[in-house]
Design a protein around this motif. Structure first.
Motif: not given
Ligand code: FPP
Ligand code: MG
Length: 365
Positions: A106-132
């Motif tokens: 489940v942690e792998l699925v969750h982190n897949f979704s975060l990686l994609h979500d940051d791209i889709l939303d154009g978010d440049t910061t997550r967990r206090h640092r630059a997104t992947a």
């Protein structure tokens, strides 16, 4: 403050909001840290097995290495979903150790979704640092997300469990709903009007479904029968909705030093989050004023003065969106705790799960 009289009940199941402050968060933090220690070796092992460039990006995303690949002790994710898996396994008489495979999955699925979500939303910061994607580019971050998703069933298959086929079915269905929820979220940005019911249904798929699945998998691996699994699944679903409501509140009023994301980021990109939709649907003067301003910024850059964002936040609050979301989150938490009790959990695990649920709904402290 103007109260949003036309909003539906924040939670028909609860008249008075519970008091999430009553449980010390330390039990929950300890449970999260213990789970992190339990699953990290297996998670790191899985990620290290990816082709080198993707392993490096995933390792950066998880907070294990910096952008140059050097070890980094920076902030990692909370491991909430894995902790729900192991907690629910223990709640029904199983052991956390025996539930590592679904916890990693489940942690792998969750982190897949975060990686994609940051791209889709154009978010440049997550967990206090630059997104992947901001560091390595969208194609690489996207493919890293795909790789994590592909790893999930392999992680689940790790321990040759008799529950494997059911587990894979549940996790795959949950991922489908997650994707559907994300698609709905994105489609809301293009629509003039979104109802609260639509927004709640979206949050249930986008967020609550994976928490529900985590609880169900833990219960299954722990040896529970269908009724206890259903109760713990309901626990995760209500908790997940409360969690998303809290996330949306933090997206407007959260402290960046705590959330690791820019202030009022959700307003800057005109996200139709739950408090915003509650405000827009309130039928109040503040809600109507908000609707007139809640269009993409004219220059399309998303750069706005802090004053404009503060005004939008004030309008959401005046229209009752903040109060509605807080009450609804409290009601969902209450329902989650009732579902947990219905599963007749082992007392120590119940204490930890309930502390986790309360912490998930007060993440700004
Ligand atoms: C933060 O979790 C995540 C959420 C509140 C869920 C938001 C939903 C998505 C990102 C779904 C996206 C779906 C696709 C298919 C792209 P957390 O606070 O537990 O994160 P952490 O691991 O950093 O602690
Ligand atoms: Mg998103």
């Amino acid at each position: 403050m103007t109260t949003a009289h036309r909003l539906p009940d924040a939670d028909p199941a609860s008249e008075t909001p519970p008091t999430p402050r009553e449980t010390a968060p330390s039990a929950a933090r300890e449970a999260l840290e213990a789970c992190r220690r339990l699953i990290d070796p297996a998670l790191r092992d899985r990620v290290a097995g990816l082709p080198a460039p993707l392993a490096g990006v995933a390792s950066y995303h998880f907070g294990w290495t910096d952008a140059a690949g050097r070890p980094d002790g920076g902030p990692t994710g909370k491991a909430l979903r894995p902790a729900l898996v192991t907690g629910c396994a223990e709640a029904v008489g199983g052991s956390a150790r025996d539930a590592v495979a679904p916890a990693v999955a489940v942690e792998l699925v969750h982190n897949f979704s975060l990686l994609h979500d940051d791209i889709l939303d154009g978010d440049t910061t997550r967990r206090h640092r630059a997104t992947a994607w901001a560091v390595f580019g969208s194609p690489t971050a996207l493919l890293t997300g795909d790789a994590l998703l592909a790893l999930a069933p392999r992680a689940l298959a790790e321990d040759d469990s008799p529950h494997l086929a059911t587990g894979i079915r549940w996790l795959a269905r949950s991922t489908e709903l997650l994707v559907e929820g994300e698609r709905a979220d994105i489609s809301f940005e293009e629509r003039d009007r979104v109802t609260l019911a639509e927004c709640l249904a979206m949050a249930e798929r986008k967020t609550a479904e994976l928490l529900a699945c985590s609880c169900a998998l833990g219960a299954l691996w722990g040896g529970a029968g269908p009724e206890r699994i259903a109760s713990l699944r309901a626990f995760g679903r209500h908790l997940g909705t409360a969690f998303q409501l809290t996330d949306d509140l933090l997206g407007i009023w959260g402290d960046p030093a705590v959330t690791g994301k820019p202030a009022r980021a959700d307003l800057a990109c005109r996200k139709k989050s739950l408090p915003v939709v509650a405000a827009l649907e309130s039928g109040t003067p503040a809600g109507r004023r908000l609707a007139r301003r809640y269009t993409p910024p004219p220059d399309g850059t998303g750069e706005e003065t802090p004053g404009e964002l503060a005004l939008l936040a004030r309008l959401v609050e005046e229209a009752g969106g903040r109060e509605w979301a807080e009450r609804r989150a409290a009601g969902e938490l209450e329902r989650a705790l009732a579902a947990l009790e219905a599963a007749e959990p082992a007392p120590e695990a119940a204490r930890r799960l309930s502390a986790l649920a309360r912490l998930a709904c007060r993440r700004d402290r």
